[in-house]
Design a protein around this motif. Sequence first.
Motif, PDB file in Angstrom:
ATOM      1  N   ASP A 417       0.873  -1.172   0.000  1.00 53.77           N
ATOM      2  CA  ASP A 417       0.000   0.000   0.000  1.00 53.77           C
ATOM      3  C   ASP A 417       0.909   1.220   0.000  1.00 53.77           C
ATOM      4  N   THR A 418       1.007   1.878  -1.153  1.00 55.94           N
ATOM      5  CA  THR A 418       1.991   2.944  -1.336  1.00 55.94           C
ATOM      6  C   THR A 418       1.348   4.314  -1.204  1.00 55.94           C
ATOM      7  N   THR A 422       1.362  13.482  -6.304  1.00 55.72           N
ATOM      8  CA  THR A 422       1.916  14.096  -7.517  1.00 55.72           C
ATOM      9  C   THR A 422       3.191  14.864  -7.150  1.00 55.72           C
ATOM     10  N   ASP A 505      -2.455  15.723   4.153  1.00 56.03           N
ATOM     11  CA  ASP A 505      -3.165  14.526   4.596  1.00 56.03           C
ATOM     12  C   ASP A 505      -3.167  14.436   6.120  1.00 56.03           C
ATOM     13  N   ARG A 520      -7.658  13.516   3.305  1.00 52.49           N
ATOM     14  CA  ARG A 520      -7.171  14.887   3.176  1.00 52.49           C
ATOM     15  C   ARG A 520      -7.641  15.760   4.340  1.00 52.49           C
ATOM     16  N   LYS A 526     -11.166  13.174  -3.230  1.00 49.38           N
ATOM     17  CA  LYS A 526     -10.537  12.031  -3.875  1.00 49.38           C
ATOM     18  C   LYS A 526     -11.651  11.164  -4.458  1.00 49.38           C
TER      19      LYS A 526
HETATM   20  C1  WT7 Z   1      -3.210  12.037  -2.482  1.00 49.87           C
HETATM   21  C2  WT7 Z   1      -2.304  12.338  -3.629  1.00 49.87           C
HETATM   22  C3  WT7 Z   1       0.280   9.395  -5.815  1.00 49.87           C
HETATM   23  C4  WT7 Z   1      -0.457   8.606  -6.648  1.00 49.87           C
HETATM   24  C5  WT7 Z   1      -1.875   8.834  -6.911  1.00 49.87           C
HETATM   25  C6  WT7 Z   1      -2.557  10.005  -6.355  1.00 49.87           C
HETATM   26  C7  WT7 Z   1      -4.015  10.102  -1.437  1.00 49.87           C
HETATM   27  C8  WT7 Z   1      -2.453   8.390  -2.401  1.00 49.87           C
HETATM   28  C9  WT7 Z   1      -2.571   6.819  -0.905  1.00 49.87           C
HETATM   29  C10 WT7 Z   1      -2.485   5.674  -0.072  1.00 49.87           C
HETATM   30  C11 WT7 Z   1      -3.936   6.738   1.427  1.00 49.87           C
HETATM   31  C12 WT7 Z   1      -3.375   7.891  -0.486  1.00 49.87           C
HETATM   32  C13 WT7 Z   1      -3.516  11.083  -0.397  1.00 49.87           C
HETATM   33  C14 WT7 Z   1      -2.523  11.937  -1.156  1.00 49.87           C
HETATM   34  N1  WT7 Z   1      -3.288   8.849  -1.441  1.00 49.87           N
HETATM   35  N2  WT7 Z   1      -2.021   7.168  -2.090  1.00 49.87           N
HETATM   36  N3  WT7 Z   1      -1.752   4.610  -0.407  1.00 49.87           N
HETATM   37  N4  WT7 Z   1      -3.189   5.685   1.087  1.00 49.87           N
HETATM   38  N5  WT7 Z   1      -4.061   7.844   0.682  1.00 49.87           N
HETATM   39  O1  WT7 Z   1      -1.844  11.170  -6.537  1.00 49.87           O
HETATM   40  O2  WT7 Z   1      -3.600  12.798  -7.144  1.00 49.87           O
HETATM   41  O3  WT7 Z   1      -1.384  13.551  -6.211  1.00 49.87           O
HETATM   42  O4  WT7 Z   1      -3.088  12.434  -4.783  1.00 49.87           O
HETATM   43  O5  WT7 Z   1      -3.816  10.762  -2.678  1.00 49.87           O
HETATM   44  O6  WT7 Z   1      -4.590  11.847   0.056  1.00 49.87           O
HETATM   45  O7  WT7 Z   1      -2.318  13.212  -0.591  1.00 49.87           O
HETATM   46  P1  WT7 Z   1      -2.482  12.548  -6.228  1.00 49.87           P
END
Ligand code: WT7
Length: 636
Positions: A417-418, A422, A505, A520, A526
């Motif tokens: 779980d990564t 961005t 976050d 967030r 999201k």
């Molecule tokens: C936001 C970033 C980075 C790749 C895709 C999204 C949420 C992302 C997880 C995870 C919980 C996560 C956060 C972060 N997020 N991966 N594994 N567990 N939350 O990129 O559009 O820049 O979004 O996605 O809220 O801040 P992004």
Amino acid sequence: MPKQSQRDLTEVLLSSQKLYKPSKEIIKEANVRDYDKILKQAARDPEKFWAEAALDLHWFKPWTKILDKSKKPFYKWFTGAKCNLAYNALDRHIGTDIEKKTAIIWEDETGKTRKYTYLELYQEVNKLVNGLRGIGVKKGDRVAVYMPNIPEIAMAMLACAKIGAMHSVVYAGFSATALADRINDAKAKVLFTADGSFRRGKVINLKDIADDAVKQCKSIKKVIVVKNNNEKINFNPKLETWYDDFVKGQSMEAKCAQMDSEDPAFVLYTSGTTSKPKGVVHVHGGYPVGVLRTIKWVFDLKGDEIFWCTADPGWITGHSYIIYGPLLAGVTTLMYEGMPDIPQPDRIWQVVEKYKVNVLYTAPTLIRAMMKYGPEWPAKHAMPSLKILGSVGEPINPEAWKWYYKYVGKNRCPVMDTWWQTETGSHMITPLPCAPLKAGSACKPFPGIIADVVDKKGKKAPTGKGGYLVIKNQWPSMIRTIFNNPERFIKTYWKEIKGVYFTGDIAFKDKDGYYWIQGRSDDVLKIAGHRLGTAEVESAFVSHKAVVEAGVIGVPDPVKGEVIKAFVILKQGITASDELKQELKTHVRTTLGPVAVIKDIAFVEKLPKTRSGKIMRRVLKAQELGLPLGDTSSLV
Ligand code: WT7
């Protein structure tokens, strides 16, 4: 206090008790075998750790300094070095055994396929480089890319990087307005697009959308169109050219631009708290260092894997883990253009089986959608090739994690779980295959990353208590600035809490130091893992003639994670009706694109506001979900 968590806390707490230990086979094969040891080792000297990782890449000229903090927060990595992102992803492999290996396998929803070896991809990219140079594209220019998940999108990105022009990829699910805004912000000279793309069994005419956008963009001098679906399209030969004609007759050799390590490689727009998306800038030097080290360690790549990331190249996940990461690592990347459940709910598992995929990297929303179809669909496929599973985009609920582990990984494959963004460029909080896992936790920071959970003043939150997730050190693939807006860069990431990178976050750490990301803390939604700003959606509503004002919130959804509920004030004399609701939904969708899923609209007389006139979305949300209102002292 951070806003109310959307996760089911009881489930999370129960889940935090049980450890999934890696099997002997996984450990025996792993690139990193001792989790605690590597974390400690990297923590002693993160800069040294990253400098060692950088040696996996080719540098035309070595760096004189690993990390330069003199102009913070405009941190610089590997200063003095010369390098090139595309050279490292592609040229570096030519003349080695890798050149004969398959770089890209592509398949679409209808079962059509194409394959490129590293050498073939290199030659295709070079032809494109020469074509682009021929029309005057040079170092520092911006090139917009609005394309489906097809090999040409990788070629366009790599060709730009090789020239030193910045690509700006815009997700093909965005609308004409969204595309035009992004083109105009970056003043892109060239636009890559395609005649069409598949989505849910239907062909979407991308070219029409691109045409609408280009009408609003003075900077575009050339549009290069890939024939993907043989759609009938409008064609203006003065401005446009077919991709095949553009590269025809071009030489298969091209010189690679030697870039400074801190020269920008690309810009990628993402939503923030205002209605204007931010252009996140990544660079030639540090970005591939972070991407290569994480893809190799998190997914345990040895070099002969088939890697499938189901994201779209239009998001950072696609940039880092469909295109650049797998190519930097010299493995085969699978690009799938279509939906995971068309024509049948086992399409995704069938593709895994057909191509003997070793690593599957997907999103919680997709896993939850598959759960709804039932375990009998993955059960039809043995999928013995699978070694590691990945999840990204939003918190994965323990139930979905366990389903993925059991029915897809057949209790054999660790789930990574990564957590990242961005802005971070590559994984930040994630397990490695050798780590003991907890269902629903992103585990601990990647080696070389120092994170924490703190309050607004930067004070460490107690174990088990929610707070702001921050990053306390610097890392090579970090965002360098917001395109044309350095002030916003400083304000968004470096001013909220003193001395640290503010992620936006909220999270908590359990007694074992495992991170549980809650969601967030700001006004970013999201939706199925895609980022969307409440302000962006609200301004789309207000651009409709019937609307005076709108406030939108995210409400929990079992599959998409979050969907949008809007509270709308209508102009005087306009009557609320179901037809109007439908019209507004369509309006927002056409303004922003199909990513903006509006679940529900409520017509209201007024919106809760602060004295200074800001909409209190927190109050709307509390009312909607029946939660405590919290501090309402600023409410009028
Ligand atoms: C936001 C970033 C980075 C790749 C895709 C999204 C949420 C992302 C997880 C995870 C919980 C996560 C956060 C972060 N997020 N991966 N594994 N567990 N939350 O990129 O559009 O820049 O979004 O996605 O809220 O801040 P992004």
